[in-house]
Every structure is written in C-alpha cells, then in structure tokens.
Write a protein that holds these residues in place. Structure first.
Motif, PDB file in Angstrom:
ATOM      1  N   ALA A 140     -24.842 -37.932  46.393  1.00 13.27           N
ATOM      2  CA  ALA A 140     -24.435 -36.542  46.148  1.00 13.27           C
ATOM      3  C   ALA A 140     -25.181 -35.583  47.056  1.00 13.27           C
ATOM      4  O   ALA A 140     -24.594 -34.647  47.617  1.00 13.27           O
ATOM      5  CB  ALA A 140     -24.680 -36.181  44.677  1.00 13.27           C
ATOM      6  N   VAL A 141     -26.476 -35.804  47.223  1.00 17.14           N
ATOM      7  CA  VAL A 141     -27.259 -34.946  48.127  1.00 17.14           C
ATOM      8  C   VAL A 141     -26.723 -35.078  49.551  1.00 17.14           C
ATOM      9  O   VAL A 141     -26.605 -34.092  50.287  1.00 17.14           O
ATOM     10  CB  VAL A 141     -28.753 -35.320  48.071  1.00 17.14           C
ATOM     11  CG1 VAL A 141     -29.552 -34.483  49.067  1.00 17.14           C
ATOM     12  CG2 VAL A 141     -29.307 -35.118  46.660  1.00 17.14           C
ATOM     13  N   VAL A 142     -26.381 -36.295  49.933  1.00 14.84           N
ATOM     14  CA  VAL A 142     -25.831 -36.528  51.273  1.00 14.84           C
ATOM     15  C   VAL A 142     -24.501 -35.791  51.443  1.00 14.84           C
ATOM     16  O   VAL A 142     -24.249 -35.154  52.470  1.00 14.84           O
ATOM     17  CB  VAL A 142     -25.654 -38.041  51.509  1.00 14.84           C
ATOM     18  CG1 VAL A 142     -24.828 -38.303  52.765  1.00 14.84           C
ATOM     19  CG2 VAL A 142     -27.012 -38.726  51.634  1.00 14.84           C
ATOM     20  N   ALA A 143     -23.626 -35.875  50.433  1.00 14.25           N
ATOM     21  CA  ALA A 143     -22.326 -35.201  50.514  1.00 14.25           C
ATOM     22  C   ALA A 143     -22.485 -33.692  50.644  1.00 14.25           C
ATOM     23  O   ALA A 143     -21.669 -33.025  51.301  1.00 14.25           O
ATOM     24  CB  ALA A 143     -21.481 -35.537  49.285  1.00 14.25           C
ATOM     25  N   LEU A 144     -23.533 -33.138  50.044  1.00 10.41           N
ATOM     26  CA  LEU A 144     -23.774 -31.698  50.138  1.00 10.41           C
ATOM     27  C   LEU A 144     -24.210 -31.276  51.541  1.00 10.41           C
ATOM     28  O   LEU A 144     -24.279 -30.076  51.826  1.00 10.41           O
ATOM     29  CB  LEU A 144     -24.838 -31.275  49.129  1.00 10.41           C
ATOM     30  CG  LEU A 144     -24.395 -31.278  47.660  1.00 10.41           C
ATOM     31  CD1 LEU A 144     -25.588 -31.027  46.741  1.00 10.41           C
ATOM     32  CD2 LEU A 144     -23.306 -30.241  47.420  1.00 10.41           C
ATOM     33  N   GLN A 145     -24.477 -32.237  52.410  1.00 11.06           N
ATOM     34  CA  GLN A 145     -24.824 -31.910  53.794  1.00 11.06           C
ATOM     35  C   GLN A 145     -23.583 -31.650  54.635  1.00 11.06           C
ATOM     36  O   GLN A 145     -23.701 -31.259  55.800  1.00 11.06           O
ATOM     37  CB  GLN A 145     -25.643 -33.045  54.422  1.00 11.06           C
ATOM     38  CG  GLN A 145     -26.896 -33.429  53.655  1.00 11.06           C
ATOM     39  CD  GLN A 145     -27.737 -32.232  53.277  1.00 11.06           C
ATOM     40  OE1 GLN A 145     -28.261 -31.547  54.138  1.00 11.06           O
ATOM     41  NE2 GLN A 145     -27.855 -31.960  51.985  1.00 11.06           N
ATOM     42  N   ASP A 146     -22.406 -31.871  54.044  1.00  7.83           N
ATOM     43  CA  ASP A 146     -21.168 -31.645  54.782  1.00  7.83           C
ATOM     44  C   ASP A 146     -20.673 -30.224  54.525  1.00  7.83           C
ATOM     45  O   ASP A 146     -20.218 -29.918  53.418  1.00  7.83           O
ATOM     46  CB  ASP A 146     -20.115 -32.656  54.344  1.00  7.83           C
ATOM     47  CG  ASP A 146     -18.875 -32.610  55.216  1.00  7.83           C
ATOM     48  OD1 ASP A 146     -18.107 -31.636  55.090  1.00  7.83           O
ATOM     49  OD2 ASP A 146     -18.673 -33.517  56.032  1.00  7.83           O
ATOM     50  N   PRO A 147     -20.743 -29.338  55.502  1.00  5.87           N
ATOM     51  CA  PRO A 147     -20.348 -27.944  55.275  1.00  5.87           C
ATOM     52  C   PRO A 147     -18.890 -27.790  54.881  1.00  5.87           C
ATOM     53  O   PRO A 147     -18.544 -26.919  54.078  1.00  5.87           O
ATOM     54  CB  PRO A 147     -20.628 -27.264  56.622  1.00  5.87           C
ATOM     55  CG  PRO A 147     -21.509 -28.189  57.377  1.00  5.87           C
ATOM     56  CD  PRO A 147     -21.220 -29.550  56.872  1.00  5.87           C
ATOM     57  N   ALA A 148     -18.026 -28.630  55.455  1.00  8.76           N
ATOM     58  CA  ALA A 148     -16.594 -28.513  55.147  1.00  8.76           C
ATOM     59  C   ALA A 148     -16.326 -28.837  53.682  1.00  8.76           C
ATOM     60  O   ALA A 148     -15.515 -28.168  53.026  1.00  8.76           O
ATOM     61  CB  ALA A 148     -15.794 -29.444  56.057  1.00  8.76           C
TER      62      ALA A 148
ATOM     63  N   ASP B 227     -10.918 -30.025  50.136  1.00  8.31           N
ATOM     64  CA  ASP B 227     -10.989 -30.045  51.594  1.00  8.31           C
ATOM     65  C   ASP B 227     -12.359 -30.572  52.020  1.00  8.31           C
ATOM     66  O   ASP B 227     -13.386 -30.225  51.441  1.00  8.31           O
ATOM     67  CB  ASP B 227     -10.775 -28.642  52.170  1.00  8.31           C
ATOM     68  CG  ASP B 227      -9.365 -28.120  51.938  1.00  8.31           C
ATOM     69  OD1 ASP B 227      -8.467 -28.959  51.704  1.00  8.31           O
ATOM     70  OD2 ASP B 227      -9.174 -26.891  51.983  1.00  8.31           O
ATOM     71  N   GLY B 228     -12.370 -31.396  53.049  1.00 11.90           N
ATOM     72  CA  GLY B 228     -13.630 -31.922  53.561  1.00 11.90           C
ATOM     73  C   GLY B 228     -14.097 -33.197  52.898  1.00 11.90           C
ATOM     74  O   GLY B 228     -15.164 -33.716  53.245  1.00 11.90           O
TER      75      GLY B 228
ATOM     76  N   VAL C 106     -18.523 -28.654  51.117  1.00 11.30           N
ATOM     77  CA  VAL C 106     -19.103 -27.603  50.273  1.00 11.30           C
ATOM     78  C   VAL C 106     -18.206 -26.368  50.281  1.00 11.30           C
ATOM     79  O   VAL C 106     -17.935 -25.774  49.232  1.00 11.30           O
ATOM     80  CB  VAL C 106     -20.526 -27.249  50.757  1.00 11.30           C
ATOM     81  CG1 VAL C 106     -21.073 -26.058  49.983  1.00 11.30           C
ATOM     82  CG2 VAL C 106     -21.455 -28.452  50.593  1.00 11.30           C
ATOM     83  N   ALA C 107     -17.711 -25.986  51.449  1.00 11.32           N
ATOM     84  CA  ALA C 107     -16.820 -24.822  51.534  1.00 11.32           C
ATOM     85  C   ALA C 107     -15.521 -25.073  50.771  1.00 11.32           C
ATOM     86  O   ALA C 107     -14.976 -24.164  50.131  1.00 11.32           O
ATOM     87  CB  ALA C 107     -16.524 -24.508  52.997  1.00 11.32           C
ATOM     88  N   GLY C 108     -15.013 -26.312  50.842  1.00  7.78           N
ATOM     89  CA  GLY C 108     -13.787 -26.637  50.126  1.00  7.78           C
ATOM     90  C   GLY C 108     -13.925 -26.508  48.628  1.00  7.78           C
ATOM     91  O   GLY C 108     -12.972 -26.131  47.930  1.00  7.78           O
ATOM     92  N   VAL C 109     -15.109 -26.815  48.118  1.00  8.37           N
ATOM     93  CA  VAL C 109     -15.360 -26.685  46.679  1.00  8.37           C
ATOM     94  C   VAL C 109     -15.678 -25.240  46.307  1.00  8.37           C
ATOM     95  O   VAL C 109     -15.213 -24.732  45.279  1.00  8.37           O
ATOM     96  CB  VAL C 109     -16.513 -27.613  46.244  1.00  8.37           C
ATOM     97  CG1 VAL C 109     -16.797 -27.446  44.749  1.00  8.37           C
ATOM     98  CG2 VAL C 109     -16.188 -29.069  46.557  1.00  8.37           C
ATOM     99  N   ARG C 110     -16.433 -24.563  47.157  1.00  7.62           N
ATOM    100  CA  ARG C 110     -16.895 -23.210  46.841  1.00  7.62           C
ATOM    101  C   ARG C 110     -15.763 -22.189  46.817  1.00  7.62           C
ATOM    102  O   ARG C 110     -15.957 -21.058  46.368  1.00  7.62           O
ATOM    103  CB  ARG C 110     -17.953 -22.776  47.859  1.00  7.62           C
ATOM    104  CG  ARG C 110     -19.238 -23.603  47.843  1.00  7.62           C
ATOM    105  CD  ARG C 110     -20.138 -23.271  46.702  1.00  7.62           C
ATOM    106  NE  ARG C 110     -20.788 -21.982  46.855  1.00  7.62           N
ATOM    107  CZ  ARG C 110     -21.565 -21.435  45.924  1.00  7.62           C
ATOM    108  NH1 ARG C 110     -21.767 -22.063  44.777  1.00  7.62           N
ATOM    109  NH2 ARG C 110     -22.120 -20.261  46.125  1.00  7.62           N
ATOM    110  N   LYS C 111     -14.588 -22.555  47.263  1.00  8.04           N
ATOM    111  CA  LYS C 111     -13.447 -21.635  47.179  1.00  8.04           C
ATOM    112  C   LYS C 111     -13.116 -21.278  45.729  1.00  8.04           C
ATOM    113  O   LYS C 111     -12.445 -20.288  45.477  1.00  8.04           O
ATOM    114  CB  LYS C 111     -12.218 -22.264  47.833  1.00  8.04           C
ATOM    115  CG  LYS C 111     -12.309 -22.409  49.344  1.00  8.04           C
ATOM    116  CD  LYS C 111     -10.984 -22.797  49.951  1.00  8.04           C
ATOM    117  CE  LYS C 111     -10.453 -24.100  49.420  1.00  8.04           C
ATOM    118  NZ  LYS C 111      -9.211 -24.532  50.122  1.00  8.04           N
ATOM    119  N   PHE C 112     -13.598 -22.083  44.784  1.00  3.33           N
ATOM    120  CA  PHE C 112     -13.223 -21.894  43.389  1.00  3.33           C
ATOM    121  C   PHE C 112     -14.310 -21.225  42.558  1.00  3.33           C
ATOM    122  O   PHE C 112     -14.159 -21.109  41.340  1.00  3.33           O
ATOM    123  CB  PHE C 112     -12.875 -23.252  42.761  1.00  3.33           C
ATOM    124  CG  PHE C 112     -11.747 -23.964  43.452  1.00  3.33           C
ATOM    125  CD1 PHE C 112     -10.438 -23.675  43.129  1.00  3.33           C
ATOM    126  CD2 PHE C 112     -12.002 -24.895  44.443  1.00  3.33           C
ATOM    127  CE1 PHE C 112      -9.386 -24.322  43.771  1.00  3.33           C
ATOM    128  CE2 PHE C 112     -10.964 -25.551  45.089  1.00  3.33           C
ATOM    129  CZ  PHE C 112      -9.652 -25.259  44.755  1.00  3.33           C
TER     130      PHE C 112
END
Length: 354
Positions: free
Chosen positions: A106-114, A147-148, A116-122
């Motif tokens: 999970a920490v590794v996945a949070l290193q992907d900006p795309a 996304d991402g 994180v941005a895909g989730v943060r849209k909500f």
C-alpha cells in the motif's frame, strides 16, 4: 388684516403632518426587523492522505525481516553460524508477514502520483467520498477501477516480487551450501538438543516482529509524500492477484482519508489474503518437519535454504503473480545435458563408411 381662519388652517395642517410622522415612526418601530444575510456555504474539508501508524509499523516489520533474511550468508564456518542463521530466518509469524507485505504494498502504491490523483478526485464531496470508501471496504477489487491502477499495480508487483526473488536467490545459495559444507567435518556431526531447536523455531514463528525506527519513519514520510522511495516499474495490466488488489485497496483508502486509526477496524481485514496465508503457513509446517528429522548440521542448512528462504520467497513471488527466476545452476545443468544429447545424436546420424 389676516383672518383667524387663515392662521388656524396652516397650524392644523402642521399638526396633522406631525401626527402622521409620529404614526409612521410608531408603525416602523413595530415592523419586523430585516432578515440576516444567508450564511456562507460550508467549506468542504479535504482530508489528507493518511495511513494508521499501526499499519505503517506492520510494513516496517516486514521490511526488517526481508532485510535480515536476505543478508544470511551461505558461508558457514561452524555450527554456531548455522544456528544463528536459522534463528534469523525463522523469526517471522506468517500472519504478520503477510499483513506487513500488503501494508508495504500500500505504501508503494501511494508512490504513484497518477493513482493517488485518480482516487483523490472523490475527496471533495463528503458523501461521495464515504460511498467510495464503503465500496472498497466491501470489495477491495473496487480499487482496480481508479485511474492509475495499472501503474500502481506495477510498482507493487515490482517491489514485493523483488523481495521474493531476493529471498529465493539467497535460499538457493544456502541450499547449495548444504552440499558444499559437507567437506568440513563439523557439518557431519549431529545437532545437539534437537528438540529444543525445534521448539525455538515454533516459538519464533509465533512471535510478532518489530520494524526498525528509521524504516518506520521513512515509510511514514513516504505515505504523506514528504519523501520519495525511488521506485520504478512498468505498468501491469489486470487481472491482478488478491495480494496486489488488497495493497491497492489499502492505498486507496489512505488517499480517501479512511485508513487512519479511526478506520483501523475496517482496514485490518484487508491486510489478509487466504491464498498467500496458506502458502506461508505451509512453509512453516515444512520447516518443522524438516527440523524434526534433520540430524547433522548440513541438514539444518538445507532446511534453512529450502523451507525458510526459498519457500517464503516463492510465496511472495506467487502472491503478486510475477515470474520465478530460473536457477542458473539448474539452467547450466540443463544446457549441458542438452549439449551432450545433441552431440550423441550427431554422432549417431553420421553415415557409416563402406
């Protein structure tokens, strides 16, 4: 001469005007006050990306074990080296190692900006954010739809698969040492207190490990984006294994602000995965059986290489769905056999002289 009527009429009109003004003032005083202006619309509270320190600690404990286990040297100079390496390798509780692997994923996945941005849209709409988080908790595979997700999954598979390969390759070297070390006399002597050694293995396998303080801090900073982990990997197309999906799900909840201590009861069940749990538990059972029958020290080396390092590495590799590296020794032997077979075939195919 001005008549009295002329004087009285203006005074009468003045008195009437004053009376009207007084009446208007009285009526104005009795009227309801003007309504206050409408309040400003509520400001949406945008939660930060956050992951419970308890989850981060699980990830740090996983990393600590992988670091220690992959540092085991295949060069053994005596029985003490074997005993210490066994203790290092068997010191993980299967359930915690799996929770730590998913948490680290999970920490590794949070290193992907795309991603994180895909989730943060909500996160801007509180109701929608809550609904999306509920869907992830109900079915972790929901996290694949953001996304991402392909690039984030690639990072998870690369990181956890890389750890599995390191364990596997270290185990292969140690397993080979079980044969090489037999040239040393001490390796053929029988292990003392074999029952105690097996009991210690079972005890260490049931004891949760701890992460290093420095690694825990590094991972916490990585969650918030204050530090980069320097990871890179190619995007991976679905379908993904459950272990990868659960890592993405925990990362998505963290990006939504629903993976902190307040949501820990909902996050912890996602840090489990039956298939990988069965694999790790079987690895431990095979270790116990191996140690129960092993007598000379070189057999303990074999148990360490095969059932601790190779088997555990195999569980991680299989868990994220990446290819297992080919053993160069096995490949070399296969190539040599193929060369011999080809030479034999060539000789037999030559025409006989008349």
């Amino acid at each position: 001469m001005i008549s009295a009527d002329y004087v009285r009429r203006p005074r009468a009109r003045t008195a009437a005007s004053v009376a009207a003004l007084v009446l208007s003032a009285v009526l104005a005083g009795c009227a309801a006050p003007a309504p206050p202006p409408p309040p400003p619309p509520p400001v949406a509270v945008i939660p930060p990306v956050s992951l419970s320190p308890q989850v981060v600690e699980q990830a740090a404990a996983y990393r600590a074990y992988v670091t220690r286990a992959t540092a085991i040297s295949p060069t053994f100079s005596g029985a003490g080296d074997v005993a210490q390496s066994l203790k290092t390798g068997e010191s993980y509780e299967p359930g915690q190692l799996l929770r730590g692997a998913i948490a680290y994923g999970a920490v590794v996945a949070l290193q992907d900006p795309a991603y994180v941005a895909g989730v943060r849209k909500f996160v801007g709409d509180a109701d929608r954010r809550r609904t999306v988080a509920y869907e992830i908790m109900k079915d972790p595979a929901y996290a694949v739809g953001f996304d991402g997700s392909a690039s984030a999954a690639g990072l998870v598979m690369g990181a956890l698969g890389g750890d599995g390969r390191k364990l596997l390759e270290t185990g292969r070297s140690v397993k080979q040492a079980a044969y090489d070390v037999q040239h040393q006399a001490w390796s053929k002597t029988e292990v003392q207190a074999r029952d105690s050694r097996l009991a210690l293995a079972k005890s260490l396998s049931a004891t949760p490990g701890l992460g290093e303080v420095g690694e825990t801090s590094r991972l916490q900073l990585a969650v918030t984006g204050s530090a980069q982990m320097g990871l890179s990997a190619e995007s991976a197309s679905p379908p993904y294994t459950p272990l990868v999906i659960h890592s993405l799900a925990v990362a998505a909840l963290a990006a939504l602000g629903y993976a902190d201590d307040a949501s820990l009861a909902q996050v912890m069940p996602i840090l489990a995965e039956p298939n990988s749990a069965t694999c790790l538990n079987m690895s431990k059972l095979n270790l116990y059986q191996c140690l129960a029958v092993a007598k000379p020290h070189y057999e303990d080396v074999f148990c360490l290489g095969q059932h601790i390092l190779i088997d555990t590495g195999h569980c991680l590799i299989k868990g994220v769905g990446v290819d297992e590296p080919i053993d160069p020794r096995v490949q070399a032997a296969a190539d040599a056999a193929l060369t011999r077979a080809s030479a034999t075939t060539t000789v037999r195919s030559r025409p006989k002289k008349r």
